[in-house]
Enzyme design. Structure first.
Site, mmCIF file in Angstrom:
data_model
loop_
_atom_site.group_PDB
_atom_site.id
_atom_site.type_symbol
_atom_site.label_atom_id
_atom_site.label_comp_id
_atom_site.label_asym_id
_atom_site.label_seq_id
_atom_site.Cartn_x
_atom_site.Cartn_y
_atom_site.Cartn_z
ATOM 1 N N HIS A 1 -2.793 -3.660 10.883
ATOM 2 C CA HIS A 1 -2.721 -3.400 12.429
ATOM 3 C C HIS A 1 -2.281 -4.533 13.932
ATOM 4 C CE1 HIS A 1 -5.437 -1.051 10.548
ATOM 5 N NE2 HIS A 1 -4.243 -0.106 10.965
ATOM 6 N N ILE B 1 1.022 -1.246 -0.216
ATOM 7 C CA ILE B 1 0.161 0.300 0.011
ATOM 8 C C ILE B 1 1.149 0.946 -0.047
ATOM 9 C CG2 ILE B 1 -2.254 1.501 1.349
ATOM 10 C CD1 ILE B 1 -2.989 -1.423 0.099
#
Length: 754
Positions: free
Chosen positions: A694, A431
């Site tokens: 995360h 990303i």
């Protein structure tokens, strides 16, 4: 009737991010649990005393959280997913961290619970999980312990609880489908128990947050409030607390409740004070949210005084922040690098407490001289040269429909892009960011402090970019990124290179868990004095024959993740940013960068809370993105990235962005988000995130393959990309290498299986 001050909550992290440092040290095994708990106690004591000294009469207790306040409420209610439970059924702080992060110093790692945005803010919460027949009990007494702490320190306090209806509204059903509202009767006894314990401690008022009451709720949910509050009535006085919007549309529901007071957000809502006073029961207290808890601007206290003065003496009245001050930095007084003019325009959390005290004193006495003195810099700002740029305003006024149109439709562009890049099936990419190591952060810090000259800094950044390219080529990724070693934050970095922004030294606000951000402040018209990303993107591309993505943060995200001006519309700010970044796209393209990613993770979070207001926002939000991107030629592939999104209700707008490729966060939701794209028959390419960045857990090849196969059941495989959920800046290199190696292997396996 003497007017009092209170806040709905206060920043938790500490002026120097002490909570973040203590959390991360504990997670790394470098400090004990007792040391972590001690930091929490110290911060709470300090923040209570600071608010008291600033003039707050009733201090909030229960606003502190080790991760987020919704997760704290889940533990309070004993709502712990089976995969995160301790073997003996007990609940401790590691239970909380396993739910939020997927792992903790004790217990077995397991998939973290889903995380999403808190209403339309940049704060996050861990989504509660509900299952049919679930049992609830008081298992986590953090609130009661903190109340005892504050009382022992001699403070006058107001405990804070997330209300039961909003708590259920914020959650999701797992397993067999059912109506989660049916669990209301099961959680109310826990709330009753907590309120009884607070009553035993002599508590008079409890702030019970029901921000769902500002939404356009289904009737069944509105109907649930009356029986819920009938069950909770009678033990203490309840201040029903709302924020982020007005309550007038749901006022009939509210005034039927057996509570003793109502807090309203008079900043973001359109409620009329006179109408509220007329319609609320005469014996109710009105808490007026007159000071904006979500920005950094000094308030015009003369205006606030005029807004509320007509009802002074006519009912019990408190003055308050519009919402928790969690969304504001802590203390302006430690900012030493802001020039005097700009600094005079600002107020952080402690200064906002001071504003409340000034307003209280003026309303109680009728003396307004102090308010006029405080508000003088606001008048000066309206005419400052630092605010207005005629060239920017002229360019904005000249925008036409053609400025937001690519040259040809996606089908034509896709052919040109396939011919240019010749990518394999299931193309792999990331990303944007790679781990921000201690070395990288140290390099930037030394340069910022003047301890490192520009040449040595640039040499260091170039070496980190080179290593990122080498790592990606070694892993076998198809489309590379430069890793963003030069960027501290995806919004702050662009703000530093655009005119119209200023920055703080210590303006940290919590995003989630230990993650803090330091949003830029938009103080004036926005323009781009020079190229921002071109040099490093061009350098990275020179190191490899594979395509390297140019990486931009989109205009709506820069807007949403900054503190915006209040003197122009959000649309105006977004389009000014879009025009500045449009020039960046053109320059990247001219430098030979063939794939450009314009991240818009905040597009959905910027939605107004009421659906009836969505269309206008989405129209200008989409237009801003298209203005930014439309300068690109057909053979230039435009990507966008979004996270924490539920897309089904805005799919028309997602498609209208007309990005060639969209990458989205889907792993925590088990690819559920793709249902929206399937149902809509989304025509362009999609990269569903295949693992949760995360969490430090490394996904297996089999896990990723299974997710991709599930994705291919909904989206044609030839239009699927393979990527993580989000950027990798918060991860370490060992787990990053392992996860990406498994991701690439999964993509190779699927290619061979064709």
């Amino acid at each position: 009737m003497t007017i009092l001050t209170h806040t709905l909550g206060f920043p938790r992290v500490g002026l120097r991010r002490e909570l973040k440092k203590a959390q991360e040290s504990y997670w790394a095994g470098n400090t004990t649990r007792e040391a972590l708990l001690a930091v929490g106690r110290e911060l709470r004591a300090r923040h209570w005393e600071q608010q008291k000294q600033a003039g707050i009469d009733l201090l909030p207790v229960g606003d502190f959280a080790w991760y987020d306040h919704v997760l704290t409420t889940s533990l309070l209610l004993g709502n712990v997913p089976a995969r995160h439970q301790n073997n003996d059924g007990s609940v401790d702080i590691d239970t909380l961290f396993r739910i939020g992060r997927g792992r903790a110093p004790t217990g077995e790692p397991a998939a973290a619970a889903e995380m999403t945005k808190w209403f339309n803010t940049n704060y996050h919460y861990i989504v509660p999980e509900f299952s049919k027949g679930q049992q609830f009990r008081l298992t986590w007494t953090q609130l009661l312990e903190e109340v005892d702490e504050a009382l022992a320190l001699g403070h006058k306090i107001k405990p804070v609880l997330l209300g039961p209806v909003t708590y259920l509204w914020l959650g999701k059903v797992k397993g067999e489908p059912f109506d989660r509202l049916t669990l209301l009767k099961d959680i109310l006894p826990v709330y009753q128990h907590v309120l009884a314990e607070l009553a035993k401690r002599g508590i008079e008022w409890v702030q019970i947050d029901e921000p769902a009451l500002v939404l356009e709720l289904p009737q069944a949910w509105l109907d649930a409030f009356k029986p819920a509050y009938d069950a909770l009535a009678g033990q203490v006085k309840l201040l029903l607390t709302t924020y982020f919007e007005g309550v007038t549309p749901n006022l009939d529901t509210i005034i039927a409740l057996p509570v003793q007071g109502l807090h309203v957000d008079l900043i973001h809502g359109k409620d009329d004070v006179a109408e509220l006073h007329q319609r609320l029961p005469v014996d109710w207290l009105l808490s007026a949210g007159l000071i904006n808890g979500r920005n950094v601007w000094r308030a015009d206290l003369t205006e606030k005084y005029a807004q509320i003065n007509a009802i002074v003496g006519k009912r019990a009245l408190w003055v308050a922040s519009s919402c928790s001050l969690l969304h504001s930095p802590i203390d302006l007084s430690v900012e030493t690098r802001l020039d005097t003019e700009v600094k005079s325009w600002f107020a952080f959390a402690l200064q906002k407490c001071g504003e409340l005290a000034l307003l209280r004193d003026a309303l109680n006495s009728g003396e307004t001289a102090a308010l006029e003195e405080w508000s003088a810099p606001i008048q000066a700002r309206r005419h400052s040269r630092r605010v207005h740029n005629a060239a920017v305003e002229k360019r904005l006024a000249a925008i036409t429909a053609q400025d937001s149109q690519r040259e040809n439709p996606y089908e034509v562009r896709a052919e040109a892009q396939r011919a240019r890049f010749k990518l394999p099936a299931w193309p792999t990419t990331t990303i944007g960011s790679f781990p921000q190591t201690t070395e990288i952060r140290g390099l930037r810090l030394d340069f910022k402090k003047g301890n490192l000259d520009a040449n040595h800094y640039r040499t260091g950044i170039a070496e980190h970019i080179k290593q990122a390219i080498i790592e990606q080529e070694r892993l076998g990724l198809d489309v590379l990124v430069h890793g963003e070693a030069e960027r501290n934050d995806m919004v702050e970095y662009f703000g530093e290179h655009l005119d119209g922004f200023v920055f703080t030294q210590n303006g940290w606000v919590q995003s989630y868990g230990s993650r803090c951000v330091k949003p830029p402040v938009v103080i004036g018209d926005i323009s781009r004095p020079a190229p921002i990303t071109v040099e490093w993107a061009k350098y990275a591309q020179s190191l490899t024959d594979k395509p390297v993505k140019g990486m931009l943060t989109g205009p709506v995200t820069i807007l949403c993740w900054s503190f915006p001006r209040e003197d122009v519309t959000r649309e105006t700010i977004a389009k000014q940013i879009a025009l500045a970044l449009r020039d960046e796209v053109a320059d990247l393209e001219a430098a030979g960068i063939g794939i450009i990613q314009i991240d818009e993770p905040a597009l959905r979070e910027g939605l107004p809370l009421r659906r009836s207001d969505w269309d206008a926002y989405l129209e200008w939000g989409v237009e801003a993105f298209r203005i930014n991107a439309a300068v690109a030629k057909d053979e230039t592939q435009i990507h966008t990235h979004m996270c924490y999104c539920e897309f089904n209700d805005i799919m028309d707008s997602i498609a209208a962005l007309d990005a060639d490729v969209i990458t989205i966060e889907t792993s925590r939701s088990d690819m559920e988000l793709l249902e929206s794209f399937e149902a809509f028959d989304y025509p362009n390419e999609i990269g569903p995130g295949v693992y949760d960045i995360h969490s430090p857990n490394v996904p297996s090849v089999e896990w990723i393959e299974a997710l991709l196969k599930k994705a291919a059941q909904r989206i044609p495989a030839q239009r699927l990309w393979v990527n993580p959920d989000c950027g990798l800046k918060t991860r370490g290199w060992p787990e990053t290498r392992a996860a990406l190696a498994n991701m690439v292997k999964a993509a190779h396996n699927l290619r061979q299986a064709k």
